[in-house]
Design a protein around this motif. Structure first.
Motif, PDB file in Angstrom:
ATOM      1  N   LEU A  24       0.832  -1.213   0.000  1.00  0.00           N
ATOM      2  CA  LEU A  24       0.000   0.000   0.000  1.00  0.00           C
ATOM      3  C   LEU A  24       0.861   1.257   0.000  1.00  0.00           C
ATOM      4  O   LEU A  24       0.538   2.242  -0.657  1.00  0.00           O
ATOM      5  N   GLU A  25       1.956   1.239   0.723  1.00  0.00           N
ATOM      6  CA  GLU A  25       2.847   2.396   0.774  1.00  0.00           C
ATOM      7  C   GLU A  25       3.588   2.589  -0.546  1.00  0.00           C
ATOM      8  O   GLU A  25       3.763   3.717  -1.001  1.00  0.00           O
ATOM      9  N   GLN A  26       4.008   1.510  -1.179  1.00  0.00           N
ATOM     10  CA  GLN A  26       4.758   1.599  -2.429  1.00  0.00           C
ATOM     11  C   GLN A  26       3.901   2.088  -3.582  1.00  0.00           C
ATOM     12  O   GLN A  26       4.386   2.768  -4.472  1.00  0.00           O
ATOM     13  N   GLU A  27       2.648   1.734  -3.575  1.00  0.00           N
ATOM     14  CA  GLU A  27       1.783   2.080  -4.701  1.00  0.00           C
ATOM     15  C   GLU A  27       1.466   3.567  -4.735  1.00  0.00           C
ATOM     16  O   GLU A  27       1.107   4.096  -5.768  1.00  0.00           O
ATOM     17  N   GLY A  28       1.550   4.242  -3.602  1.00  0.00           N
ATOM     18  CA  GLY A  28       1.355   5.680  -3.566  1.00  0.00           C
ATOM     19  C   GLY A  28      -0.074   6.105  -3.817  1.00  0.00           C
ATOM     20  O   GLY A  28      -0.982   5.291  -3.921  1.00  0.00           O
ATOM     21  N   GLU A  29      -0.266   7.400  -3.942  1.00  0.00           N
ATOM     22  CA  GLU A  29      -1.622   7.937  -4.029  1.00  0.00           C
ATOM     23  C   GLU A  29      -2.265   7.755  -5.392  1.00  0.00           C
ATOM     24  O   GLU A  29      -3.456   7.958  -5.540  1.00  0.00           O
ATOM     25  N   GLU A  30      -1.517   7.390  -6.410  1.00  0.00           N
ATOM     26  CA  GLU A  30      -2.119   7.180  -7.723  1.00  0.00           C
ATOM     27  C   GLU A  30      -2.769   5.806  -7.847  1.00  0.00           C
ATOM     28  O   GLU A  30      -3.426   5.525  -8.837  1.00  0.00           O
ATOM     29  N   HIS A  89     -12.143  11.994  -5.657  1.00  0.00           N
ATOM     30  CA  HIS A  89     -11.749  10.958  -6.608  1.00  0.00           C
ATOM     31  C   HIS A  89     -12.417  11.109  -7.962  1.00  0.00           C
ATOM     32  O   HIS A  89     -13.583  11.511  -8.046  1.00  0.00           O
ATOM     33  N   LEU A  90     -11.670  10.741  -8.998  1.00  0.00           N
ATOM     34  CA  LEU A  90     -12.169  10.588 -10.359  1.00  0.00           C
ATOM     35  C   LEU A  90     -12.122   9.101 -10.666  1.00  0.00           C
ATOM     36  O   LEU A  90     -11.097   8.450 -10.421  1.00  0.00           O
ATOM     37  N   VAL A  91     -13.209   8.545 -11.189  1.00  0.00           N
ATOM     38  CA  VAL A  91     -13.269   7.114 -11.477  1.00  0.00           C
ATOM     39  C   VAL A  91     -13.585   6.913 -12.953  1.00  0.00           C
ATOM     40  O   VAL A  91     -14.563   7.451 -13.468  1.00  0.00           O
ATOM     41  N   GLY A  96     -12.324   1.321 -14.249  1.00  0.00           N
ATOM     42  CA  GLY A  96     -12.350   1.336 -12.794  1.00  0.00           C
ATOM     43  C   GLY A  96     -11.159   2.060 -12.190  1.00  0.00           C
ATOM     44  O   GLY A  96     -11.028   2.153 -10.973  1.00  0.00           O
ATOM     45  N   ARG A  97     -10.282   2.588 -13.022  1.00  0.00           N
ATOM     46  CA  ARG A  97      -9.103   3.311 -12.539  1.00  0.00           C
ATOM     47  C   ARG A  97      -9.536   4.518 -11.712  1.00  0.00           C
ATOM     48  O   ARG A  97     -10.474   5.219 -12.069  1.00  0.00           O
ATOM     49  N   VAL A  98      -8.853   4.749 -10.603  1.00  0.00           N
ATOM     50  CA  VAL A  98      -9.205   5.832  -9.684  1.00  0.00           C
ATOM     51  C   VAL A  98      -8.039   6.802  -9.581  1.00  0.00           C
ATOM     52  O   VAL A  98      -6.894   6.392  -9.419  1.00  0.00           O
ATOM     53  N   LYS A  99      -8.342   8.081  -9.681  1.00  0.00           N
ATOM     54  CA  LYS A  99      -7.331   9.123  -9.489  1.00  0.00           C
ATOM     55  C   LYS A  99      -7.820  10.069  -8.405  1.00  0.00           C
ATOM     56  O   LYS A  99      -9.005  10.349  -8.303  1.00  0.00           O
ATOM     57  N   GLU A 100      -6.889  10.546  -7.608  1.00  0.00           N
ATOM     58  CA  GLU A 100      -7.206  11.500  -6.545  1.00  0.00           C
ATOM     59  C   GLU A 100      -6.989  12.920  -7.052  1.00  0.00           C
ATOM     60  O   GLU A 100      -6.167  13.154  -7.932  1.00  0.00           O
TER      61      GLU A 100
END
Length: 137
Positions: A24-30, A89-91, A96-100
């Motif tokens: 979870l930490e490695q994947e970051g906010e994207e 969030h944008l979905v 199903g990709r999510v962006k903050e």
């Protein structure tokens, strides 16, 4: 987050918990990951952890306030680290990709609307659905 932080929230430090937290930490906010995404990454890393264990760890993390579970219209739960910040969030409805995103103007307007309507704002959630241009191909 460290093993000491896990102890602070009342969780025993185990290898599966540390591995899930690391992912979870490695994947970051994207990246907003499903339990299945986390499981696949663990398998790719050669870890012998079951999908049920991943679900259990994520649920424990959610209850401890380490992660947020987000449920969008695609009926799939995704998880993100709970950093305490407020973002929206944008979905992509296709993938199903999510962006903050954070927009100070939107944040201020939400506060104004709550106040105008007589509400004391405690939290809000804004999700914008659409199709990411790159995913139209």
């Amino acid at each position: 987050m460290s093993s000491a932080d896990l102890k602070k929230v009342g969780l025993k430090v185990t290898l599966p918990r540390l591995k899930v937290l690391e992912i979870l930490e490695q994947e970051g906010e994207e990246h907003h990951l499903t339990a299945e995404d986390v499981y696949k990454i663990l398998i790719e890393q050669g870890e012998e952890v079951g999908l049920a264990t991943v679900y259990r760890v994520l649920t424990q993390f959610e209850q401890a306030g380490i992660v947020r579970r987000l449920n969008f219209e695609n009926n799939i739960s995704v998880f993100e680290l709970d950093t305490g910040d407020n973002h929206d969030h944008l979905v992509c409805v296709k993938t199903g990709r999510v962006k903050e995103f954070v927009d100070p103007i939107i944040e201020e307007r939400i506060k104004e609307i709550a106040k105008e309507k007589g509400y004391e704002l405690s939290a809000h959630s804004l999700v914008i659905y659409g199709t990411l241009k790159d995913d139209l191909k």
